[in-house]
Design a protein around this motif. Structure first.
Motif, PDB file in Angstrom:
ATOM      1  N   LYS A 148     -27.730  63.776  -3.979  1.00 13.86           N
ATOM      2  CA  LYS A 148     -26.396  63.773  -3.391  1.00 13.86           C
ATOM      3  C   LYS A 148     -26.276  62.691  -2.317  1.00 13.86           C
ATOM      4  N   GLU A 149     -27.410  62.379  -1.688  1.00 15.54           N
ATOM      5  CA  GLU A 149     -27.466  61.349  -0.656  1.00 15.54           C
ATOM      6  C   GLU A 149     -28.670  60.445  -0.934  1.00 15.54           C
ATOM      7  N   PRO A 150     -28.669  59.207  -0.415  1.00 15.28           N
ATOM      8  CA  PRO A 150     -29.878  58.368  -0.554  1.00 15.28           C
ATOM      9  C   PRO A 150     -31.089  59.115   0.003  1.00 15.28           C
ATOM     10  N   THR A 151     -32.195  59.084  -0.741  1.00 14.23           N
ATOM     11  CA  THR A 151     -33.370  59.877  -0.360  1.00 14.23           C
ATOM     12  C   THR A 151     -34.629  59.062  -0.595  1.00 14.23           C
ATOM     13  N   VAL A 152     -35.104  58.388   0.449  1.00 12.55           N
ATOM     14  CA  VAL A 152     -36.288  57.555   0.340  1.00 12.55           C
ATOM     15  C   VAL A 152     -37.541  58.400   0.120  1.00 12.55           C
ATOM     16  N   THR A 153     -37.492  59.661   0.492  1.00  8.66           N
ATOM     17  CA  THR A 153     -38.680  60.522   0.488  1.00  8.66           C
ATOM     18  C   THR A 153     -38.886  61.288  -0.813  1.00  8.66           C
ATOM     19  N   LEU A 154     -38.048  61.100  -1.813  1.00  6.00           N
ATOM     20  CA  LEU A 154     -38.179  61.905  -3.028  1.00  6.00           C
ATOM     21  C   LEU A 154     -39.570  61.813  -3.674  1.00  6.00           C
ATOM     22  N   PRO A 155     -40.159  60.622  -3.859  1.00  9.35           N
ATOM     23  CA  PRO A 155     -41.505  60.583  -4.447  1.00  9.35           C
ATOM     24  C   PRO A 155     -42.543  61.335  -3.615  1.00  9.35           C
ATOM     25  N   ILE A 156     -42.357  61.357  -2.275  1.00 10.59           N
ATOM     26  CA  ILE A 156     -43.274  62.103  -1.406  1.00 10.59           C
ATOM     27  C   ILE A 156     -43.095  63.598  -1.626  1.00 10.59           C
ATOM     28  N   TRP A 157     -41.849  64.060  -1.696  1.00 12.63           N
ATOM     29  CA  TRP A 157     -41.596  65.482  -1.941  1.00 12.63           C
ATOM     30  C   TRP A 157     -42.236  65.931  -3.247  1.00 12.63           C
ATOM     31  N   LEU A 158     -42.112  65.105  -4.256  1.00  9.37           N
ATOM     32  CA  LEU A 158     -42.632  65.483  -5.572  1.00  9.37           C
ATOM     33  C   LEU A 158     -44.156  65.504  -5.609  1.00  9.37           C
ATOM     34  N   ALA A 159     -44.806  64.875  -4.612  1.00  9.88           N
ATOM     35  CA  ALA A 159     -46.266  64.883  -4.544  1.00  9.88           C
ATOM     36  C   ALA A 159     -46.810  66.169  -3.929  1.00  9.88           C
ATOM     37  N   SER A 160     -45.939  66.953  -3.325  1.00  8.31           N
ATOM     38  CA  SER A 160     -46.392  68.181  -2.671  1.00  8.31           C
ATOM     39  C   SER A 160     -47.013  69.139  -3.688  1.00  8.31           C
ATOM     40  N   PRO A 161     -48.133  69.766  -3.329  1.00 11.71           N
ATOM     41  CA  PRO A 161     -48.709  70.791  -4.224  1.00 11.71           C
ATOM     42  C   PRO A 161     -47.778  71.980  -4.443  1.00 11.71           C
ATOM     43  N   HIS A 162     -46.728  72.074  -3.621  1.00 13.88           N
ATOM     44  CA  HIS A 162     -45.739  73.136  -3.808  1.00 13.88           C
ATOM     45  C   HIS A 162     -44.701  72.766  -4.872  1.00 13.88           C
ATOM     46  N   MET A 163     -44.854  71.604  -5.507  1.00 12.43           N
ATOM     47  CA  MET A 163     -43.874  71.137  -6.489  1.00 12.43           C
ATOM     48  C   MET A 163     -44.506  70.804  -7.837  1.00 12.43           C
ATOM     49  N   PRO A 164     -45.354  71.670  -8.395  1.00 11.10           N
ATOM     50  CA  PRO A 164     -45.915  71.381  -9.717  1.00 11.10           C
ATOM     51  C   PRO A 164     -44.855  71.519 -10.810  1.00 11.10           C
ATOM     52  N   ILE A 165     -45.054  70.763 -11.864  1.00 12.63           N
ATOM     53  CA  ILE A 165     -44.179  70.884 -13.036  1.00 12.63           C
ATOM     54  C   ILE A 165     -44.736  71.977 -13.942  1.00 12.63           C
ATOM     55  N   ILE A 166     -43.881  72.911 -14.299  1.00  9.58           N
ATOM     56  CA  ILE A 166     -44.259  74.075 -15.102  1.00  9.58           C
ATOM     57  C   ILE A 166     -43.573  73.999 -16.454  1.00  9.58           C
ATOM     58  N   ALA A 167     -44.262  74.442 -17.508  1.00 12.72           N
ATOM     59  CA  ALA A 167     -43.682  74.445 -18.857  1.00 12.72           C
ATOM     60  C   ALA A 167     -42.411  75.291 -18.873  1.00 12.72           C
ATOM     61  N   LYS A 168     -41.399  74.764 -19.482  1.00 15.50           N
ATOM     62  CA  LYS A 168     -40.085  75.411 -19.509  1.00 15.50           C
ATOM     63  C   LYS A 168     -40.174  76.851 -20.009  1.00 15.50           C
ATOM     64  N   ASP A 169     -39.532  77.732 -19.277  1.00  9.66           N
ATOM     65  CA  ASP A 169     -39.430  79.157 -19.632  1.00  9.66           C
ATOM     66  C   ASP A 169     -40.777  79.873 -19.663  1.00  9.66           C
ATOM     67  N   SER A 170     -41.797  79.337 -18.973  1.00 11.83           N
ATOM     68  CA  SER A 170     -43.107  79.985 -19.018  1.00 11.83           C
ATOM     69  C   SER A 170     -43.321  80.973 -17.876  1.00 11.83           C
ATOM     70  N   ILE A 171     -42.348  81.075 -16.998  1.00 14.40           N
ATOM     71  CA  ILE A 171     -42.439  82.057 -15.907  1.00 14.40           C
ATOM     72  C   ILE A 171     -41.472  83.185 -16.189  1.00 14.40           C
ATOM     73  N   GLU A 172     -41.990  84.402 -16.196  1.00 17.41           N
ATOM     74  CA  GLU A 172     -41.166  85.589 -16.386  1.00 17.41           C
ATOM     75  C   GLU A 172     -41.207  86.403 -15.103  1.00 17.41           C
ATOM     76  N   GLY A 173     -40.064  86.477 -14.428  1.00 18.34           N
ATOM     77  CA  GLY A 173     -40.008  87.245 -13.194  1.00 18.34           C
ATOM     78  C   GLY A 173     -40.544  86.460 -12.016  1.00 18.34           C
TER      79      GLY A 173
END
Length: 508
Positions: A148-173
């Motif tokens: 929504k706004e310019p964000t220089v930090t996006l690649p840094i945010w995505l490096a956080s261990p709190h932001m892993p990529i998970i297989a679609k629909d693999s989390i139930e609840g």
């Protein structure tokens, strides 16, 4: 209760000197034995529940980006990324496979980011990714994220261990773990005791991981954790107690890797209780002799932190601002009088008995505040209880032991921006609209000099509002048998992410 060999118990009872026992690092390709400081309260991929949980999650998950041993952003599931206009970023995915055998696709990335930003999300970085305007997936290996706004930090945010990529629909609840694409797969666990992971043969980095697996066992007692390393019952331990660092350094069978970066501080409940008044937060800040925390809790392996945790020597550091909360008993008493409690008051301090540095820090704060008339009762649950109470705002003020999310000043936002959703690492209900605006301004600015000026202003506001009061920098150490190679202690604010290097770790 964690079991330990009789030899380990005997070692613990010997006050942990050099034991003269032969440390047994295992042969190459075998399972590394890792001693955690606690059993993870949760391994939900996008939540923050402490360092032990992060260690496990960094074995089984990966994000679009990550951190290298210098604390800098590196490619992970995304092999490259570029800016696309003032608010857009394009990420090109590498060929990677989830643990269920399915390829990592742009749709998985889109789904993950949508779950993190969803209205009912409990994700640690929900607020950051609430700034996403739209996500486009022109093909299976291309993701375009428009903010929504310019964000220089996006690649840094995505490096956080709190932001892993998970297989679609693999989390139930809400309690689901989800399927990741990290170097190891979850093999099994004994709740409260141990977790086992096994090498993922389809990991996207050729030749990695080097280990056949890792067995992680919780040793909540820090003395038993060291004893297990000295006895050869484990190969690698986290949270080396500061009083034992010297012995490990001198043991020819062992090695210690440590760095400053994590810190101790105080958080406050701004919704109820005495610390709604900023003058009382400031009074506490000026009433603590921090050098005593460094000596008593960390055996001199650290330094005073009299301001917001911005590391000395960094581009953003200012000497004068770093001493804003220097010890001043008279100033603390004056602030109390201005707040109408010149004769003192009573309150409760939340900490934990599970980590010695948390308990020692709490006891020193308690003693020092009694000198200015603040009577402090300690609440010392186990770590899981402390996480739960902190995340629900069930405290008046609390001891915090943590680090910024990364080495950019924006990494402080999850710790001091009171306008973000509550979590266990941030003060409760202390609104900071001016700081929130300055964080937004800083992450929208791509010019380094202008960013520095923005963060100087932000630091000044943070010192006046005191949503976090710094107490002490601390040296954070990992101990290991000499046969362990490839494990790195990450620098500064990325130290808790050191398990990124487990993919390169091996046993001689």
């Amino acid at each position: 209760m964690v079991s330990i060999s009789r030899r380990g118990l005997l070692a613990a009872g010997a006050a942990l000197p050099l034991l003269g026992l032969k440390a047994r690092a295992q042969a190459p390709g075998k399972v590394l034995r890792f001693a955690l400081s606690s059993f993870p309260p949760s391994m939900q991929p996008w939540m923050h529940t402490g360092t032990a949980a992060l260690t496990v999650k960094l074995l089984i998950f990966r994000g679009l980006t990550g951190f290298d041993e210098k604390g800098e952003v590196r490619p992970e599931l995304a092999e490259s990324w570029t800016q696309d206009g003032p608010t857009g970023w394009v990420f090109k995915l590498r060929e990677a496979t989830f643990h269920n055998g399915k390829p990592v696709t742009a749709e998985d990335v889109k789904w993950t980011l949508e779950q993190v930003a969803a209205p009912n999300s409990t994700a640690f970085m929900k607020a950051e990714f609430g700034g996403v305007d739209r996500i486009e997936t022109p093909d299976p290996r291309t993701v375009r994220i428009v903010m929504k706004e310019p964000t220089v930090t996006l690649p840094i945010w995505l490096a956080s261990p709190h932001m892993p990529i998970i297989a679609k629909d693999s989390i139930e609840g809400r309690a689901g773990l989800g399927i990741g694409a990290g170097p190891f797969t979850l093999k099994g666990q004994e709740r409260g005791v141990s977790i086992e992971v096994a090498k993922f043969d389809k990991y996207y980095k050729p030749g990695l991981p080097k280990l056949a697996g890792v067995k992680l066992t919780a040793y909540a007692d820090e003395n038993l954790r060291v004893a297990a390393l000295q006895a050869g019952d484990v190969d690698l331990i986290e949270y080396v107690p500061w009083q034992h660092m010297n012995a490990i350094e001198k043991d020819p069978r062992l090695s210690l890797v440590a760095t400053d970066g994590p810190f101790m501080g105080l958080n406050f409940n701004g919704g109820s209780g005495p610390f709604k008044d900023v003058r009382l937060r400031q009074a506490v800040a000026h009433a603590v002799r921090r050098e005593e925390i460094v000596q008593a809790a960390f055996f001199g392996r650290g330094s005073k932190l009299e301001g917001i945790p911005i590391a000395p020597g960094s581009l953003w550091f200012d000497e004068a601002r770093s001493k804003y909360w220097a010890y001043d008993k008279d100033k603390a008493k004056k602030l109390m009088a201005e707040a109408g409690v010149a004769n003192g008051f009573s309150c409760t301090l939340l900490s934990t008995a599970q980590y010695g540095m948390h308990k020692s820090t709490a006891e020193i704060v308690q003693a020092h505040l009694s000198e200015i008339g603040i009577e402090v009762k300690l609440n010392l649950p186990d770590w899981a209880g402390r996480v739960d109470a902190a995340g629900k705002g069930r405290y008046e003020f609390m001891v915090q032991g943590t680090t910024a999310d990364n080495n950019d000043p924006d990494g402080l936002a999850p710790l001091i921006d009171g306008d973000l959703p509550p979590n266990m690492a941030r003060s409760w209900q202390i609104p900071t609209p001016e700081m929130h605006m300055l964080f937004a301004k800083g992450r929208a600015e791509f010019d380094p000099a202008k960013r520095k000026a923005i963060y100087a202003e932000l630091e000044t506001v943070a010192l006046k509002q005191a949503p976090l009061v710094g107490l002490a920098w601390r040296s954070q150490g990992y101990g290991m048998a000499k046969g362990v190679t490839g494990f790195k202690s990450y620098p500064g604010s990325t130290n808790f992410f050191s398990a990124y290097s487990m993919e390169e770790t091996s046993l001689a």
